[in-house]
Design a protein around this motif. Structure first.
Motif, mmCIF file in Angstrom:
data_model
loop_
_atom_site.group_PDB
_atom_site.id
_atom_site.type_symbol
_atom_site.label_atom_id
_atom_site.label_comp_id
_atom_site.label_asym_id
_atom_site.label_seq_id
_atom_site.Cartn_x
_atom_site.Cartn_y
_atom_site.Cartn_z
ATOM 1 N N THR A 45 6.569 9.447 -15.291
ATOM 2 C CA THR A 45 7.257 9.939 -13.597
ATOM 3 C C THR A 45 8.958 8.938 -13.543
ATOM 4 O OG1 THR A 45 4.928 9.892 -13.771
ATOM 5 C CG2 THR A 45 6.026 8.607 -11.642
ATOM 6 N N MET A 52 4.172 6.082 -5.429
ATOM 7 C CA MET A 52 4.145 6.311 -7.009
ATOM 8 C C MET A 52 2.504 6.701 -7.651
ATOM 9 S SD MET A 52 7.049 5.758 -7.863
ATOM 10 C CE MET A 52 8.890 4.726 -6.156
ATOM 11 N N LEU A 53 2.266 6.399 -7.536
ATOM 12 C CA LEU A 53 0.018 6.829 -7.673
ATOM 13 C C LEU A 53 0.335 8.574 -6.976
ATOM 14 C CD1 LEU A 53 -2.213 6.538 -8.710
ATOM 15 C CD2 LEU A 53 -2.733 6.051 -6.892
ATOM 16 N N LEU A 75 -9.777 6.536 -10.682
ATOM 17 C CA LEU A 75 -8.067 6.417 -10.243
ATOM 18 C C LEU A 75 -8.107 6.758 -8.562
ATOM 19 C CD1 LEU A 75 -5.810 5.780 -10.175
ATOM 20 C CD2 LEU A 75 -4.783 7.487 -10.846
ATOM 21 N N ILE A 106 -7.367 1.268 -1.740
ATOM 22 C CA ILE A 106 -6.131 1.046 -1.312
ATOM 23 C C ILE A 106 -5.752 1.504 -0.239
ATOM 24 C CG2 ILE A 106 -2.931 0.892 -2.016
ATOM 25 C CD1 ILE A 106 -4.798 1.164 -4.902
ATOM 26 N N ARG A 107 -5.870 2.879 -0.103
ATOM 27 C CA ARG A 107 -5.846 3.603 1.592
ATOM 28 C C ARG A 107 -6.258 3.106 2.608
ATOM 29 N NH1 ARG A 107 -2.687 7.999 1.368
ATOM 30 N NH2 ARG A 107 -3.334 8.921 -0.231
ATOM 31 N N LEU A 121 12.413 9.604 -11.121
ATOM 32 C CA LEU A 121 12.702 9.210 -9.605
ATOM 33 C C LEU A 121 13.476 8.837 -8.853
ATOM 34 C CD1 LEU A 121 10.359 5.319 -9.546
ATOM 35 C CD2 LEU A 121 9.435 7.904 -8.916
ATOM 36 N N ARG A 157 0.618 -1.151 0.198
ATOM 37 C CA ARG A 157 0.257 -0.286 0.110
ATOM 38 C C ARG A 157 0.267 1.457 0.101
ATOM 39 N NH1 ARG A 157 -3.816 1.769 5.323
ATOM 40 N NH2 ARG A 157 -1.838 1.994 6.220
ATOM 41 N N GLN A 160 -7.539 4.514 -5.315
ATOM 42 C CA GLN A 160 -6.744 4.927 -4.685
ATOM 43 C C GLN A 160 -7.211 4.627 -3.256
ATOM 44 O OE1 GLN A 160 -5.807 9.513 -5.431
ATOM 45 N NE2 GLN A 160 -3.282 9.086 -3.888
ATOM 46 N N VAL A 168 3.086 2.418 -3.499
ATOM 47 C CA VAL A 168 1.873 2.380 -4.333
ATOM 48 C C VAL A 168 1.296 4.322 -4.456
ATOM 49 C CG1 VAL A 168 -0.200 2.136 -5.570
ATOM 50 C CG2 VAL A 168 1.450 0.247 -4.999
ATOM 51 N N LEU A 169 0.993 3.795 -2.742
ATOM 52 C CA LEU A 169 0.337 5.293 -3.227
ATOM 53 C C LEU A 169 1.226 6.476 -2.840
ATOM 54 C CD1 LEU A 169 -2.076 4.637 0.482
ATOM 55 C CD2 LEU A 169 -2.713 4.938 -2.107
#
Lengths: 304, 304
Positions: free
Chosen positions: B199, A247-248, B255, B262-263, B203, A241, B259, A244-245
């Motif tokens: 993106t 990167m999102l 999205l 997921i959170r 990084l 989680r 998101q 991923v959050l």
């Protein structure tokens, strides 16, 4: 031959491919396996994915010196618990999960005292289940091994040799770093693909039939990974989680910047951005990680 | 044979493919062409993309009863202006641009009084330029024709027959609807792909070398369309701005919903979303718009 007997728990795309690859590359190594789904066990027997398909996970791991868990990351804890007490002394436990921090924790909790070295072969297709596996899946792909700080060097070496025997290149890193790297190279792309395919199928003004017909304009590329196993991917996002959050968040910022450029009619920003993304594709092809032919070398039906 | 002489302005992937396809499918039809870039003209002569490569656009269209503009949509106005006064009486003017409302306007303004029926073959690869074209590009792909309200039915029929002769299926719709459909099946996917590749290359914690190595986890799929021609795509986003921003807004909402799931650790929402996206892939394959083999049937280098 680093191991005499490899047990595989979970006989889907990854587990089945490992079984087939071991039989092909390491013919002297015994293979056994188990899958929670009786239909998958039957199919695994038919296809000969492993030398013997057991009726319980405990029976499958009996006598094995390498046990690999090939189940969705959310099912690792239960799968590991089902073999507790049945592991041979000195057996090495590993897995193929797409997130490593939570899996390492789950395996360690379920199998206290066992030698555990998690791994993740970065290879796959959009298909899943016991019919999806094939022996060459790992060739020229990377397998990331994430040994805990107290891992035995001899066992790490043996596991590396095992994956190399299956055709993979091996890289060693921490579980933390793995989870960050995979968040961008695998998890975020899947999330984006799942999202856009969902967006396209929910439109009112554009029919689903139109989306399908004109998908060759780019959309079809996204539908491949959005056809991946829903259970596996649900688990990946829940278990990785934070990365991923993160990167999102970065992706959304970049998308907002391009959105602003489109709104303002700022062609220069768009052009500059679109130019620098070409180099990455060239490198991926140069490193043998993708097909150089146009359209991935798709055999268009019309030419078949 | 609906046309005796086809002139192609712009000899890149699309223009070159049309030239080759006409010579193969309609051997009795004369072909001529022009490209603003002298190197592209020379290469077009070497490859025989058209029967004759002219030194000016006006010379290329002389005597042609079909003139197709195959330049980036932002260059349509200038390309059309360069043939004003040189068109044969009764010649039909068309194009292959990825957005249709702005292109229709640009062509009509540059060529007052000319018969104009815009079109868009939904086909391509990530490559561009005079070396990228091939005769079978349009086979089993869709060509969308967007006739203005006052178009001649005879000319619309002739243009449809022309594209069918090149192997395409033809669909007729309004320019407005085309722009909405393509915003979701082509423009938004390209924008997303360009964004995520950018993106990933920005990084700090993950190196570019890692992004490349582990791209087989899903990322590599996005790099293909993010390697497309930057000029062409800059123009598409600027010219189809409103429809692209509308689709982008919907995508961002979807999205955000994932998101949030997921959170919150909401596995049910994720699973449900990931399950319904599979059906679209199956339909795309059933309709012959993609390769059914795993990984697009990529010939992995290791197996070559």
């Amino acid at each position: 031959m680093p191991f005499r007997h490899v047990a595989i728990i979970g006989l889907g795309l990854l587990g089945g491919s490992i079984g087939l690859a071991v039989q092909q590359a390491l013919p002297g190594t015994q293979t056994s396996g188990f899958d929670l789904d009786p239909a998958s066990r039957a199919r695994a027997r038919d296809r000969g994915l492993v030398g013997s398909v057991a009726e319980t996970a405990a029976a499958a791991v009996a006598g094995a010196d390498l046990v690999i868990f090939c189940v969705p990351v959310g099912a690792m804890a239960a799968a590991a618990a089902s073999v507790a007490g049945a592991l041979a002394p000195g057996a090495l436990v590993s897995d193929v999960g797409s997130s490593k921090l939570t899996v390492a924790r789950a395996l360690a909790e379920a199998l206290p005292g066992a030698a555990i070295i998690p791994a993740h072969p970065v290879a796959g297709t959009e298909n899943s289940g016991p019919d999806a596996g094939f022996a060459s899946l790992f060739r020229q792909r990377w397998c990331i091994i994430t040994p805990p700080a107290d891992a035995s060097l001899a066992q790490l070496t043996a596991l590396s040799q095992f994956w190399e025997a299956l055709g993979a290149n091996v890289e060693v890193m921490t579980a933390e770093h793995h989870d960050l790297v995979l968040a961008v190279t695998s998890h975020l792309p899947h999330l984006i693909a799942y999202t856009i395919v969902g967006t396209a199928s929910d439109l009112e003004a554009v029919t689903r039939s139109e989306v399908i017909k004109y998908s060759a304009g780019g959309f079809r590329d996204f539908t491949r990974i959005a056809a991946s196993d829903p259970t596996m991917w649900r688990d990946v996002f829940l278990s990785n989680r934070d990365a991923v959050l993160d990167m999102l968040q970065r992706f959304t910022e970049d998308l907002t910047e391009l959105q602003k450029a489109i709104r303002k009619g700022d062609g220069e920003t768009l052009f500059e951005h679109f130019t620098r993304t070409r180099a990455i594709r060239r490198s991926i092809i140069a490193e043998g990680q993708d097909d150089a032919r146009p359209n991935f070398g798709r055999g268009e039906q019309a030419e078949a």
